[in-house]
Design an enzyme around this catalytic site. Structure first.
Site, short mmCIF file in Angstrom:
data_model
loop_
_atom_site.label_atom_id
_atom_site.label_comp_id
_atom_site.label_asym_id
_atom_site.label_seq_id
_atom_site.Cartn_x
_atom_site.Cartn_y
_atom_site.Cartn_z
N HIS A 236 -2.70 -0.04 6.12
CA HIS A 236 -2.89 -0.67 4.81
C HIS A 236 -2.86 -2.20 4.93
CE1 HIS A 236 -2.48 -0.76 0.33
NE2 HIS A 236 -1.85 -1.90 0.60
N GLU A 237 -1.84 -2.72 5.58
CA GLU A 237 -1.72 -4.17 5.71
C GLU A 237 -2.82 -4.74 6.60
OE1 GLU A 237 0.01 -5.52 3.59
OE2 GLU A 237 1.23 -3.78 3.02
N HIS B 149 -5.74 -5.52 4.39
CA HIS B 149 -5.58 -6.84 3.75
C HIS B 149 -5.82 -7.97 4.76
CE1 HIS B 149 -4.18 -5.57 -0.18
NE2 HIS B 149 -3.15 -4.89 0.31
N GLU C 82 -7.28 -4.96 -2.55
CA GLU C 82 -6.75 -3.60 -2.47
C GLU C 82 -7.85 -2.62 -2.03
OE1 GLU C 82 -3.59 -3.36 -2.76
OE2 GLU C 82 -3.17 -1.22 -2.96
#
Lengths: 500, 500
Positions: B256-257, B260, B286
């Site tokens: 997830h990170e 980003h 997101e």
């Protein structure tokens, strides 16, 4: 709010921003992604620009004019002294000269690094000539008719003068040269047998840092190429390095940086982010790092405790016992490099630089003659020839960065450490018993109480004078070195002869 | 220099300072000494004060007035659009209101943390009432006659409107509720058998981060309590956490990170430190983290590759093979907490918050009735009662911090991820073959090329529309979820019924 309170709020905010800028440097040397260098330059430049604008903000002058100094207490007057000195300095140096110097030294640093890699002083000389010329111009502006080199010293050691330092160093040099010669005529003590696991070295470094009073909850220990200490108050970070064949490099770099760091950690909390909230000068800072590293860390008593810890960590060290270990810690060997020098020879490296840079600034020595002058002086003091410029005139970064007046603070710090050590021994008569048990609390507590807590409250020489109950002199350091190395190398009689 | 160049130089310096301030936050959450918190607050406040002064600097208005926008290219006009929007925002909010809000939310955050620990909404309600009141005042000032909630959205998702989002979310809710019910009526897939060595988890996280295109030479992976991504350009750092019993927590937090972080790493280098040099909105950000984590990271094809890597790292996982592993990765379970929710249920948590916060801002819901409204809505969508406020109305930090308008960007990001995934599948027909070999280059390359490189060049909705060749709709996400979880849980027919 009074003008003083307004000024102090402004100063505290500037202090906090300077701390942030300093941490960028720490980050860069320890954990920054390797591809982030160019971007980081922009970040540092932006912070410098903000700090420069604040330091030259004309409102500081207006606040200073509006303050009634008579209404302030000692601490308030000390704050004013620092702020006024720093502000007047910015007024004296024309903005164009300051920015020219910043650009020039940035270029000179790159040229120096290349010249050093190529072992070619001639490639560095032209830009060094420019640096010396602009620094002389800056020094003249700062001196306002006074001595130019003294004005440079003011940036690192407020209140010190070249004449005073020359007197001190003049007394150091012959006795150190004689001690060095006498020691090197004797057989060398045995060295440790490696290799030593580098993770175990870091673990021991942590233990030793705590033993010397470094508060881990207000700091960190990481690795970097060159060890350093960074930050103030509740966030003082240190670095060290490891070498599998030389565990003392990691250990004594750590203890040295712990000395710097404890000074910053132990300044009175109320001074945070103000001009009083940091070590007062380079010389007093170095006195703390040196007394931790040498007078305490390399003492017979403490090395006895350390011998046990190292034996626990690594097993057999290949030495006969704590006495042999003490001698191994304190081996004196030939070498060209200042930062690797032992207690006996270190100051000879510094004195050489002090004399040469004073001559450069005074115009008594031309940059073109600097390499020859370095090599001649080195031969005179050390008895053998410099083999290449990277081991000689090109070895240090300072001159490329325009840091004239910085070198002497190293030896001044050693002189101060000698004085503080003598007073500490009087104040703590059973110091050796404590050190031999790895108990540094009385020693570091005495330094915190008598030196570190004051931060910038007193002038540098004054804080040492107060702690020692008298004006500092080089005699204490010389007596200590002659006694210590005389005993290790068994040369009492030779030394007495040298002193006649 | 033209007014535009002067303005851009000023902006780049502000951008560099903002990056420095952001890294203070990273440092605080990862490696800061635990005793440095109070001092750090002063440092952050000093940086905020500098940044605030620059953002409200009246010269920005003068430069904006002096610029001939017609003479600029697309990139120049996009820069102006961002700068003007941000500057006009600062003009609309009175300085006193801004500082009142900063003080109030700082206090509200502390009150919320205590109320949450005590599971006592009544203790939080009074300060939340004040926050809602001041935020409405701020929103009215920003809206200048328009919709207040839309004005709040502008801070996180420029160009989005509540009406548009409500339409999208209104279509999501019934199908998600039906899918959730259908899935939870089926037997649960088996979970992994732990524990899993936490150092091995971090090593695998490193491998997977690189596999997804995160450049370690321009970033770092560390641990923190809550995973996050921080920074832009060449210094984008991510964090994750480990849980010995749940290796997916570390792995999918990392992916997830990485989503980003890759967005920030892949913005065009020329935009560095300018308003175009970062992700364009929370929703688009997101969309990247979610498509990396879910549509790619939790796909059958990629989990096949991951199953082999985890088996290599940990030995037998206690599962029958890659199909069972895929089901374990995608388990749907009851739970109260948004941040721990699976793909099926996550958006239901967000939609609940969106509807409640709109009602609060519109004045249709009083803070005193918020807890009851939360619990009622949770029961309606999830089918069971909230057990305590820390699992319900007190679980998230956002409202205490005044972040109204932030929540919907999470689900908007999921909707965007659904659209991008559909287009990616068309652009890379053999995507599954590649994913099954752990080859993410075509997938992440397509996202870098079609979304990430542009940074702030296009408006948020526009960048998705360009990448997908049409306006975004929630249908793609719903079709994807129903097909994926329908297959895992074997419920095709039930779902078709729910959609009638």
């Amino acid at each position: 709010m009074t003008a003083f309170e307004t000024l102090m709020n402004f100063q505290r905010e500037t202090g906090a921003l300077a701390q942030v800028a300093g941490r960028l440097g720490w980050d860069q040397e320890t954990i920054m992604p390797r591809g982030a260098g160019e971007q980081r330059s922009d970040e540092i430049a932006a912070m410098e620009s903000v700090l420069h604008a604040r330091r030259t903000d004309p409102r500081v002058g207006e606040w200073l004019d509006a303050i009634d100094a008579g209404a302030l207490d000692d601490e308030g007057r000390a704050q004013l002294r620092h702020i006024r000195r720093s502000y007047e300095r910015t007024l004296r140096v024309p903005a164009k000269l300051a920015s020219d110097l910043a650009r020039l030294t940035s270029r000179a640093h790159r040229v120096w690094a290349e010249a050093r890699a190529d072992d070619n002083f001639a490639a560095f000389a032209p830009v060094l000539r420019e640096v010396v010329s602009l620094k002389r111009e800056e020094g003249a502006a700062l001196a306002a008719g006074g001595d130019v080199y003294d004005a440079m010293l003011e940036d690192y050691e407020p209140g010190a003068t070249a004449a005073q330092l020359a007197g001190m160093f003049g007394a150091l040099r012959p006795r150190l040269v004689a001690l060095r010669q006498a020691v090197l005529e004797k057989p060398q003590p045995r060295a440790l047998r490696g290799p030593f696991d580098e993770q175990a070295q870091m673990t021991l470094a942590q233990t030793v840092a705590k033993t010397f009073g470094y508060e881990m909850s207000r700091g960190r220990l990481d690795k970097s190429v060159h060890p350093f200490s960074s930050g103030s108050g509740d966030d003082v970070r240190i670095t060290t390095r490891t070498n599998a064949l030389d565990p003392f490099n990691c250990l004594y770099s750590t203890i040295h940086e712990v000395g710097h760091a404890c000074y910053e950690q132990n300044v009175r909390q109320a001074y945070r982010f103000t001009p009083l909230g940091a070590g007062v000068s380079m010389g007093v800072h170095e006195s703390q790092s040196r007394i931790y590293e040498n007078q305490l860390g390399r003492s017979r008593a403490f090395t006895g405790w350390l011998f046990e810890r190292m034996t626990e960590a690594y097993g057999d060290l290949g030495l006969d016992g704590p006495e042999a270990f003490y001698a191994a810690v304190n081996r004196v060997q030939n070498g060209y490099i200042r930062t690797e020098a032992d207690e006996v020879q270190y100051n000879l490296h510094v004195l050489l630089r002090f004399d040469l840079e004073r001559a450069l600034i005074a115009g008594d020595l031309e940059v073109d003659d600097l390499e020859a002058a370095w090599n001649e002086r080195f031969l005179a003091d050390f008895g053998y020839e410099v083999d290449k410029p990277s081991d000689g005139v090109l070895q240090d970064v300072h001159w490329s960065a325009g840091l004239f007046g910085y070198f002497p603070t190293y030896s001044l710090g050693n002189v101060y450490a000698g004085c503080l050590h003598a007073s500490l021994r009087q104040a703590v008569p059973d110091l050796d018993t404590q050190l031999s048990q790895g108990d540094l609390r009385a020693a570091t507590g005495w330094l915190a109480e008598n030196v570190q807590q004051y931060g910038g409250l007193y002038e540098p020489r004054e804080v040492i004078t107060r702690a020692c109950g008298g004006a500092p002199s080089e005699t204490a350091l010389l007596d200590y070195l002659e006694a210590k190395f005389g005993a290790i190398y068994g040369l009492d009689r030779g030394l007495c002869a040298a002193r006649e």
